[in-house]
Design an enzyme around this catalytic site. Structure first.
Site, PDB file in Angstrom:
ATOM      1  CB  ALA A  67      -0.879  -0.021   1.244  1.00 24.01           C
ATOM      2  N   GLY A 110       0.688  -5.051   0.906  1.00 24.82           N
ATOM      3  CA  GLY A 110      -0.521  -5.119   0.080  1.00 24.82           C
ATOM      4  C   GLY A 110      -0.250  -5.710  -1.297  1.00 24.82           C
ATOM      5  CD  GLU A 112       1.925  -5.575   5.670  1.00 29.12           C
ATOM      6  OE1 GLU A 112       2.775  -6.475   5.904  1.00 29.12           O
ATOM      7  OE2 GLU A 112       1.119  -5.646   4.714  1.00 29.12           O
ATOM      8  CD  GLU A 138      -2.089  -7.741   2.926  1.00 28.29           C
ATOM      9  OE1 GLU A 138      -2.021  -6.550   2.571  1.00 28.29           O
ATOM     10  OE2 GLU A 138      -2.447  -8.077   4.067  1.00 28.29           O
TER      11      GLU A 138
HETATM   12  N1  CO8 Z   1       4.624   3.270  -0.555  1.00 31.95           N
HETATM   13  C1  CO8 Z   1       5.020   4.446  -1.094  1.00 31.95           C
HETATM   14  N2  CO8 Z   1       6.178   4.593  -1.799  1.00 31.95           N
HETATM   15  C2  CO8 Z   1       6.960   3.517  -1.941  1.00 31.95           C
HETATM   16  C3  CO8 Z   1       6.618   2.263  -1.400  1.00 31.95           C
HETATM   17  C4  CO8 Z   1       5.374   2.143  -0.693  1.00 31.95           C
HETATM   18  N3  CO8 Z   1       4.921   0.985  -0.193  1.00 31.95           N
HETATM   19  N4  CO8 Z   1       7.595   1.369  -1.684  1.00 31.95           N
HETATM   20  C5  CO8 Z   1       8.519   2.059  -2.393  1.00 31.95           C
HETATM   21  N5  CO8 Z   1       8.145   3.341  -2.546  1.00 31.95           N
HETATM   22  C6  CO8 Z   1       8.884   4.419  -3.244  1.00 31.95           C
HETATM   23  C7  CO8 Z   1      10.064   4.877  -2.412  1.00 31.95           C
HETATM   24  O1  CO8 Z   1       9.658   5.809  -1.437  1.00 31.95           O
HETATM   25  C8  CO8 Z   1      10.937   5.490  -3.489  1.00 31.95           C
HETATM   26  O2  CO8 Z   1      10.410   6.752  -3.831  1.00 31.95           O
HETATM   27  P1  CO8 Z   1      11.405   8.043  -3.930  1.00 31.95           P
HETATM   28  O3  CO8 Z   1      12.306   7.688  -5.077  1.00 31.95           O
HETATM   29  O4  CO8 Z   1      10.469   9.158  -4.221  1.00 31.95           O
HETATM   30  O5  CO8 Z   1      12.122   8.117  -2.639  1.00 31.95           O
HETATM   31  C9  CO8 Z   1      10.703   4.569  -4.686  1.00 31.95           C
HETATM   32  O6  CO8 Z   1       9.470   3.904  -4.421  1.00 31.95           O
HETATM   33  C10 CO8 Z   1      11.784   3.516  -4.860  1.00 31.95           C
HETATM   34  O7  CO8 Z   1      11.928   2.821  -3.639  1.00 31.95           O
HETATM   35  P2  CO8 Z   1      13.336   2.652  -2.873  1.00 31.95           P
HETATM   36  O8  CO8 Z   1      14.241   3.785  -3.199  1.00 31.95           O
HETATM   37  O9  CO8 Z   1      13.022   2.395  -1.435  1.00 31.95           O
HETATM   38  O10 CO8 Z   1      13.872   1.347  -3.584  1.00 31.95           O
HETATM   39  P3  CO8 Z   1      14.858   0.241  -2.972  1.00 31.95           P
HETATM   40  O11 CO8 Z   1      15.202  -0.666  -4.110  1.00 31.95           O
HETATM   41  O12 CO8 Z   1      15.950   0.857  -2.207  1.00 31.95           O
HETATM   42  O13 CO8 Z   1      13.953  -0.583  -1.914  1.00 31.95           O
HETATM   43  C11 CO8 Z   1      11.950  -1.739  -1.182  1.00 31.95           C
HETATM   44  C12 CO8 Z   1      12.856  -1.331  -2.370  1.00 31.95           C
HETATM   45  C13 CO8 Z   1      12.714  -2.732  -0.287  1.00 31.95           C
HETATM   46  C14 CO8 Z   1      10.736  -2.416  -1.775  1.00 31.95           C
HETATM   47  C15 CO8 Z   1      11.580  -0.480  -0.367  1.00 31.95           C
HETATM   48  O14 CO8 Z   1      11.072   0.499  -1.243  1.00 31.95           O
HETATM   49  C16 CO8 Z   1      10.526  -0.724   0.687  1.00 31.95           C
HETATM   50  O15 CO8 Z   1      10.845  -1.250   1.745  1.00 31.95           O
HETATM   51  N6  CO8 Z   1       9.252  -0.338   0.401  1.00 31.95           N
HETATM   52  C17 CO8 Z   1       8.185  -0.441   1.362  1.00 31.95           C
HETATM   53  C18 CO8 Z   1       7.716  -1.862   1.536  1.00 31.95           C
HETATM   54  C19 CO8 Z   1       6.640  -1.948   2.577  1.00 31.95           C
HETATM   55  O16 CO8 Z   1       6.840  -1.682   3.746  1.00 31.95           O
HETATM   56  N7  CO8 Z   1       5.431  -2.351   2.145  1.00 31.95           N
HETATM   57  C20 CO8 Z   1       4.300  -2.505   3.029  1.00 31.95           C
HETATM   58  C21 CO8 Z   1       3.469  -1.265   3.019  1.00 31.95           C
HETATM   59  S1  CO8 Z   1       2.131  -1.328   4.184  1.00 31.95           S
HETATM   60  C22 CO8 Z   1       0.944  -2.258   3.425  1.00 31.95           C
HETATM   61  O17 CO8 Z   1       1.112  -2.682   2.315  1.00 31.95           O
HETATM   62  C23 CO8 Z   1      -0.338  -2.519   4.184  1.00 31.95           C
HETATM   63  C24 CO8 Z   1      -1.430  -2.992   3.244  1.00 31.95           C
HETATM   64  C25 CO8 Z   1      -2.724  -2.938   3.959  1.00 31.95           C
HETATM   65  C26 CO8 Z   1      -3.899  -2.832   2.989  1.00 31.95           C
HETATM   66  C27 CO8 Z   1      -5.174  -2.754   3.775  1.00 31.95           C
HETATM   67  C28 CO8 Z   1      -6.371  -2.432   2.875  1.00 31.95           C
HETATM   68  C29 CO8 Z   1      -7.680  -2.711   3.550  1.00 31.95           C
END
Ligand code: CO8
Length: 258
Positions: free
Chosen positions: A65, A109, A132, A112
């Protein structure tokens, strides 16, 4: 139809949805979830579409998400709107067979959403996780439920409690994905699988999907009864008559999807 955050295409009898927010690793913002819902509505109402593939980019199926969008929400924002269950459950409620073609990250997400699909095919680059806990929350769209049913309690608990990612090989061994393919042939393989499914009777594949999914919801006795009644109901279909007749006549059946 054109969308801001996805590309939706009809390819013969297959609907293809490509998540398309490359700068955010396909993070599932509200607008993207709405786009997926609209594309699925369109594919579901299109009689020619009999299977749907959802895919992302080489780097990410979806990294979860959109954390930046969620960051300022408070409890009442998410509770009142049932954070945003309607859109998020749309993939799971799709009645036509769905295939997730996953390369790169499928996190939170994203994992999921892939698990809401009926079949998952993974590129050898795929990484699955429920991170998460690392941002102070828990999975909210099936991560504690569908993952546990797919891979068992031990692995699901470990992944949800630590945020550890699973690579494609581990995911296949654990039963999360149907098979692993080289990254550069992921979409071809997923489309071939979808075309195969779409070559059979549409209503019959919908009945298969509904029956298999009942295995998660019912006792064995109830599930077997549901299956038997669905089996009986295929005898009301022209496609069942055609399929059996064609077998006897040693030819390919010409299904009419009715
Ligand atoms: N949300 C927003 N932006 C994101 C997300 C995300 N989940 N993941 C990556 N991005 C963005 C980064 O902020 C970055 O943007 P910017 O260049 O503007 O800084 C760009 O994407 C590239 O990402 P990274 O520079 O971080 O890339 P890396 O290769 O270094 O890392 C990762 C990749 C490991 C995937 C890292 O980006 C990361 O850890 N992302 C977050 C993963 C995460 O925690 N996901 C879970 C989110 S919570 C969730 O999904 C709950 C769902 C519940 C749904 C409920 C509905 C009812």
């Amino acid at each position: 139809m054109s969308y801001e955050n996805i590309i939706a295409e009809k390819k013969g009898n297959v609907g293809l949805i490509t998540l398309n927010r490359p700068k955010a690793l396909n993070a599932l913002c509200d607008a993207l979830i709405k786009d997926i819902g609209a594309a699925l509505d369109d594919f579901e109402s299109d009689e020619d579409i009999r299977a749907i593939v959802i895919t992302g980019s080489e780097r990410a199926f979806a990294a979860g998400a959109d954390i930046k969008e969620m960051a300022d929400y408070d409890y009442m924002d998410v509770y009142k709107n049932d954070f945003i269950t309607k859109g998020w459950t749309r993939v799971a409620s799709c009645r036509k067979p769905t295939i997730a073609a996953v390369a790169g990250f499928a996190l939170g997400g994203g994992c999921e959403m892939a698990m809401m699909c009926d079949i998952m095919i993974a590129a050898d680059t795929a990484k699955f996780g429920q991170p998460e806990i690392t941002i102070g929350t828990i999975p909210g769209a099936g991560g504690t439920q569908r993952l546990t049913r797919a891979v068992g309690k031990a692995k699901a608990m470990e992944m949800c409690l630590t945020g550890r990612m699973m690579d494609a090989e581990e995911a296949e061994r654990a039963g999360l994905v149907a098979r692993i393919v080289p990254a550069d042939s992921l979409l071809d393989e997923a489309m071939q699988l979808a075309e195969k499914i779409a070559s059979f009777s549409g209503p019959v594949s919908m009945k298969v999907k509904e029956s298999v999914n009942k295995a998660y919801e019912m006792t064995l006795t109830e599930g077997l009864m549901f299956e038997r009644r669905e089996f009986h109901s295929t005898f009301a279909l022209e496609d069942r008559a055609e399929g059996m007749k064609a077998f006897g006549e040693k030819r390919k059946p010409a299904f009419k999807h009715r």
